[in-house]
Write a protein that holds these residues in place. Structure first.
Motif, PDB file in Angstrom:
ATOM      1  N   ASN A  96      -7.939   2.211  17.412  1.00  0.00           N
ATOM      2  CA  ASN A  96      -8.605   1.015  16.795  1.00  0.00           C
ATOM      3  C   ASN A  96      -9.054   1.448  15.508  1.00  0.00           C
ATOM      4  N   GLN A  99      -6.041   2.480  13.020  1.00  0.00           N
ATOM      5  CA  GLN A  99      -5.320   1.379  12.441  1.00  0.00           C
ATOM      6  C   GLN A  99      -6.097   0.591  11.478  1.00  0.00           C
ATOM      7  N   ALA A 100      -7.620   0.529  11.967  1.00  0.00           N
ATOM      8  CA  ALA A 100      -8.264  -0.334  10.926  1.00  0.00           C
ATOM      9  C   ALA A 100      -8.394   0.394   9.400  1.00  0.00           C
ATOM     10  N   ARG A 101      -8.531   1.764   9.327  1.00  0.00           N
ATOM     11  CA  ARG A 101      -8.657   2.546   8.447  1.00  0.00           C
ATOM     12  C   ARG A 101      -7.183   2.618   7.558  1.00  0.00           C
ATOM     13  N   VAL A 102      -6.001   2.357   8.075  1.00  0.00           N
ATOM     14  CA  VAL A 102      -4.711   2.277   7.488  1.00  0.00           C
ATOM     15  C   VAL A 102      -4.655   0.817   6.837  1.00  0.00           C
ATOM     16  N   ASP A 103      -5.110  -0.106   7.625  1.00  0.00           N
ATOM     17  CA  ASP A 103      -5.171  -1.379   6.995  1.00  0.00           C
ATOM     18  C   ASP A 103      -6.028  -1.530   5.888  1.00  0.00           C
ATOM     19  N   GLU A 104      -7.036  -0.836   5.835  1.00  0.00           N
ATOM     20  CA  GLU A 104      -8.143  -0.952   4.763  1.00  0.00           C
ATOM     21  C   GLU A 104      -7.433  -0.358   3.570  1.00  0.00           C
ATOM     22  N   LYS A 106      -3.952   0.252   3.038  1.00  0.00           N
ATOM     23  CA  LYS A 106      -2.911  -0.772   2.324  1.00  0.00           C
ATOM     24  C   LYS A 106      -3.428  -1.792   1.583  1.00  0.00           C
ATOM     25  N   ALA A 107      -4.637  -2.415   2.216  1.00  0.00           N
ATOM     26  CA  ALA A 107      -5.188  -3.648   1.420  1.00  0.00           C
ATOM     27  C   ALA A 107      -5.645  -2.844  -0.058  1.00  0.00           C
ATOM     28  N   GLU A 110      -2.837  -2.651  -2.490  1.00  0.00           N
ATOM     29  CA  GLU A 110      -2.037  -3.800  -2.760  1.00  0.00           C
ATOM     30  C   GLU A 110      -3.127  -4.373  -3.863  1.00  0.00           C
TER      31      GLU A 110
END
Length: 114
Positions: A96, A99-104, A106-107, A110
């Motif tokens: 978890n 995944q949270a760090r990967v999402d951060e 990627k955001a 962008e």
């Protein structure tokens, strides 16, 4: 084939004659040091465990002998279950967090492109 319908046992218990429930060797098939060392660490954190260790029977075999000895008449299956549950929770937390760090990340990429 004759053995197709049979399910392969993943866990097997070995208990010496006359030994109590607090002294058991578990044979974990298709496992190696990855699970053995992590599970040993989690099981040893239990105050009811007097001894916990594992060995690989032979490098060509993919199974480990996982030994647990407990104090106070606690069955060895209890610390094993708790260790597996705790290890699963730790792994889920790591997944978890990752995944949270990967999402951060990627955001952030962008937003930088905009």
């Amino acid at each position: 084939m004759a053995g197709e319908d049979e399910t392969k046992r993943v866990l097997q218990t070995i208990q010496a004659d006359g030994a109590d429930e607090g002294c058991v060797t578990f044979v974990l098939h298709d496992e190696d040091h990855t699970l053995g060392n992590a599970l040993r660490y989690m099981v040893m954190k239990n105050v009811d465990v007097e001894f916990c260790g594992y060995s690989i029977t032979h490098p060509s075999e993919s199974k480990i002998n996982f030994r647990i000895q407990t104090r106070g008449g606690v069955p060895a299956t209890e610390p094993l279950r708790k260790g597996l549950k705790d290890l699963s929770e730790v792994c889920q937390h790591v997944l978890n967090t990752f995944q949270a760090r990967v999402d951060e990340f990627k955001a952030g990429k962008e937003q930088a492109m905009e």
